[in-house]
Design a protein around this motif. Structure first.
Motif, PDB file in Angstrom:
ATOM      1  N   GLU A  47      25.537   4.770  13.875  1.00 31.01           N
ATOM      2  CA  GLU A  47      26.685   5.937  14.713  1.00 31.01           C
ATOM      3  C   GLU A  47      27.087   5.273  15.277  1.00 31.01           C
ATOM      4  O   GLU A  47      28.893   6.315  15.553  1.00 31.01           O
ATOM      5  N   LYS A  48      27.492   4.355  15.784  1.00 33.51           N
ATOM      6  CA  LYS A  48      28.976   3.360  16.073  1.00 33.51           C
ATOM      7  C   LYS A  48      29.647   2.804  15.364  1.00 33.51           C
ATOM      8  O   LYS A  48      31.336   3.776  15.307  1.00 33.51           O
ATOM      9  N   PHE A  49      29.339   3.143  14.324  1.00 35.60           N
ATOM     10  CA  PHE A  49      30.209   3.059  12.994  1.00 35.60           C
ATOM     11  C   PHE A  49      31.280   4.140  12.481  1.00 35.60           C
ATOM     12  O   PHE A  49      32.011   4.364  12.420  1.00 35.60           O
ATOM     13  N   ARG A  50      30.367   5.621  12.065  1.00 39.49           N
ATOM     14  CA  ARG A  50      30.526   7.024  11.934  1.00 39.49           C
ATOM     15  C   ARG A  50      32.057   6.943  13.495  1.00 39.49           C
ATOM     16  O   ARG A  50      32.278   7.610  13.330  1.00 39.49           O
ATOM     17  N   GLU A  51      31.359   7.371  15.168  1.00 35.68           N
ATOM     18  CA  GLU A  51      32.239   6.969  15.529  1.00 35.68           C
ATOM     19  C   GLU A  51      33.313   6.390  15.800  1.00 35.68           C
ATOM     20  O   GLU A  51      34.609   7.462  16.168  1.00 35.68           O
ATOM     21  N   GLU A  52      33.419   5.408  16.007  1.00 31.25           N
ATOM     22  CA  GLU A  52      35.269   5.089  15.071  1.00 31.25           C
ATOM     23  C   GLU A  52      35.547   5.067  14.114  1.00 31.25           C
ATOM     24  O   GLU A  52      36.938   5.060  14.314  1.00 31.25           O
ATOM     25  N   ASN A  53      34.602   5.536  13.453  1.00 29.65           N
ATOM     26  CA  ASN A  53      35.856   5.332  11.832  1.00 29.65           C
ATOM     27  C   ASN A  53      36.484   7.211  11.908  1.00 29.65           C
ATOM     28  O   ASN A  53      36.191   7.141  10.078  1.00 29.65           O
ATOM     29  N   GLY A  54      34.679   8.161  11.516  1.00 33.28           N
ATOM     30  CA  GLY A  54      35.037   9.415  11.455  1.00 33.28           C
ATOM     31  C   GLY A  54      33.794   9.698  10.528  1.00 33.28           C
ATOM     32  O   GLY A  54      33.473  11.184  10.575  1.00 33.28           O
ATOM     33  N   ASP A  55      33.497   8.549   9.651  1.00 32.15           N
ATOM     34  CA  ASP A  55      32.110   9.180   8.886  1.00 32.15           C
ATOM     35  C   ASP A  55      31.578   7.568   8.253  1.00 32.15           C
ATOM     36  O   ASP A  55      31.827   6.828   8.770  1.00 32.15           O
ATOM     37  N   ILE A  56      30.489   7.929   7.359  1.00 39.37           N
ATOM     38  CA  ILE A  56      29.650   6.717   6.805  1.00 39.37           C
ATOM     39  C   ILE A  56      30.044   6.589   5.064  1.00 39.37           C
ATOM     40  O   ILE A  56      29.175   6.271   4.457  1.00 39.37           O
ATOM     41  N   VAL A  57      30.381   7.813   4.507  1.00 39.37           N
ATOM     42  CA  VAL A  57      30.277   8.065   3.400  1.00 39.37           C
ATOM     43  C   VAL A  57      31.953   7.888   2.836  1.00 39.37           C
ATOM     44  O   VAL A  57      32.848   7.945   3.395  1.00 39.37           O
ATOM     45  N   CYS A  58      31.755   6.544   1.955  1.00 39.04           N
ATOM     46  CA  CYS A  58      33.258   6.055   1.768  1.00 39.04           C
ATOM     47  C   CYS A  58      34.197   6.682   0.700  1.00 39.04           C
ATOM     48  O   CYS A  58      35.495   6.328   1.622  1.00 39.04           O
ATOM     49  N   GLY A  59      33.869   7.634  -0.163  1.00 35.23           N
ATOM     50  CA  GLY A  59      34.768   8.781  -0.429  1.00 35.23           C
ATOM     51  C   GLY A  59      35.526   9.478  -0.015  1.00 35.23           C
ATOM     52  O   GLY A  59      36.480   9.841   0.699  1.00 35.23           O
ATOM     53  N   ARG A  60      34.509   9.773   1.452  1.00 33.51           N
ATOM     54  CA  ARG A  60      35.670  10.646   2.958  1.00 33.51           C
ATOM     55  C   ARG A  60      36.408   9.673   3.457  1.00 33.51           C
ATOM     56  O   ARG A  60      37.502  10.096   3.969  1.00 33.51           O
ATOM     57  N   LEU A  61      36.076   8.698   3.667  1.00 36.33           N
ATOM     58  CA  LEU A  61      36.485   7.505   4.217  1.00 36.33           C
ATOM     59  C   LEU A  61      37.665   7.543   4.201  1.00 36.33           C
ATOM     60  O   LEU A  61      39.276   7.216   4.330  1.00 36.33           O
ATOM     61  N   LEU A  62      37.660   7.117   2.412  1.00 37.03           N
ATOM     62  CA  LEU A  62      39.338   6.666   1.811  1.00 37.03           C
ATOM     63  C   LEU A  62      39.755   7.684   1.701  1.00 37.03           C
ATOM     64  O   LEU A  62      41.317   8.218   2.374  1.00 37.03           O
ATOM     65  N   SER A  63      39.428   9.264   1.527  1.00 35.83           N
ATOM     66  CA  SER A  63      40.345  10.139   1.314  1.00 35.83           C
ATOM     67  C   SER A  63      40.915  10.314   2.491  1.00 35.83           C
ATOM     68  O   SER A  63      42.175  11.265   2.923  1.00 35.83           O
ATOM     69  N   SER A  64      40.543  10.535   3.662  1.00 36.45           N
ATOM     70  CA  SER A  64      40.995  10.621   4.986  1.00 36.45           C
ATOM     71  C   SER A  64      42.285   9.703   5.012  1.00 36.45           C
ATOM     72  O   SER A  64      43.257   9.744   6.248  1.00 36.45           O
ATOM     73  N   GLY A  65      42.270   8.613   5.035  1.00 39.60           N
ATOM     74  CA  GLY A  65      43.703   8.048   5.175  1.00 39.60           C
ATOM     75  C   GLY A  65      43.473   6.921   6.829  1.00 39.60           C
ATOM     76  O   GLY A  65      44.131   6.810   7.158  1.00 39.60           O
ATOM     77  N   LYS A  66      42.461   7.158   6.996  1.00 39.20           N
ATOM     78  CA  LYS A  66      42.544   7.222   8.292  1.00 39.20           C
ATOM     79  C   LYS A  66      42.755   5.499   9.099  1.00 39.20           C
ATOM     80  O   LYS A  66      43.566   5.249   9.961  1.00 39.20           O
ATOM     81  N   LYS A  67      41.833   4.696   8.191  1.00 40.51           N
ATOM     82  CA  LYS A  67      41.606   2.925   8.228  1.00 40.51           C
ATOM     83  C   LYS A  67      41.890   2.595   7.141  1.00 40.51           C
ATOM     84  O   LYS A  67      40.836   3.008   5.908  1.00 40.51           O
ATOM     85  N   PRO A  68      42.689   1.831   6.661  1.00 42.06           N
ATOM     86  CA  PRO A  68      41.843   1.053   4.924  1.00 42.06           C
ATOM     87  C   PRO A  68      40.633   0.119   5.504  1.00 42.06           C
ATOM     88  O   PRO A  68      40.106  -0.595   6.440  1.00 42.06           O
ATOM     89  N   CYS A  69      40.037   0.025   4.016  1.00 44.49           N
ATOM     90  CA  CYS A  69      38.495  -0.703   3.808  1.00 44.49           C
ATOM     91  C   CYS A  69      39.188  -1.713   5.005  1.00 44.49           C
ATOM     92  O   CYS A  69      38.186  -2.251   6.241  1.00 44.49           O
ATOM     93  N   ASN A  70      40.050  -2.715   4.828  1.00 44.49           N
ATOM     94  CA  ASN A  70      40.103  -3.924   5.264  1.00 44.49           C
ATOM     95  C   ASN A  70      39.979  -3.970   6.767  1.00 44.49           C
ATOM     96  O   ASN A  70      39.306  -4.445   7.389  1.00 44.49           O
ATOM     97  N   GLU A  71      40.201  -2.983   7.817  1.00 42.70           N
ATOM     98  CA  GLU A  71      39.836  -2.940   9.092  1.00 42.70           C
ATOM     99  C   GLU A  71      38.543  -2.099   8.990  1.00 42.70           C
ATOM    100  O   GLU A  71      37.519  -2.539  10.055  1.00 42.70           O
TER     101      GLU A  71
END
Length: 119
Positions: A81-105
């Protein structure tokens, strides 16, 4: 190791070619009851959202693995839940397409969250 050192270690491992799950798990290799080689191997299929399917983020899977191997199973849901809160999701594809943060971060975020439960 401090939280910041764990985060930097995870970033470095990711930059060196570890997938997201491996980078998170290996940032805690010194705390695991298995060899670093076994940790790398067990985390390998969880990169890029479980074998490249872009489903659950490898960072999240890595946090769950570290928790399971260190006896922190009760903390997994809170970390997710904390990861979702910080990054907006927990699903890889949606995280990548959001462009919010690079994987390294996100790898660093996951390692940092784990440091918060480390005793």
């Amino acid at each position: 190791m401090t939280k910041e050192e764990r985060m930097e270690k995870a970033r470095g491992l990711h930059k060196q070619g570890c997938n997201c799950c491996q980078a998170v798990v290996m940032a805690y290799a010194d705390k695991l009851p298995i060899t670093p080689e076994n940790a790398m191997n067990v985390a390998a299929p969880f990169g890029r959202g479980l074998a490249g399917t872009r489903e659950v983020c490898g960072c999240v899977s890595g946090m769950a693995m570290v928790c399971g191997l260190t006896g922190h199973n009760a903390d997994v849901r809170t970390l997710i839940e904390k990861f979702r809160e910080e990054n907006g999701d927990i699903v890889c594809g949606r995280l990548l397409s959001s462009g919010k943060k690079p994987c390294n971060e996100m790898v660093a975020d996951a390692a940092g969250l784990l440091a918060e439960i480390e005793k």
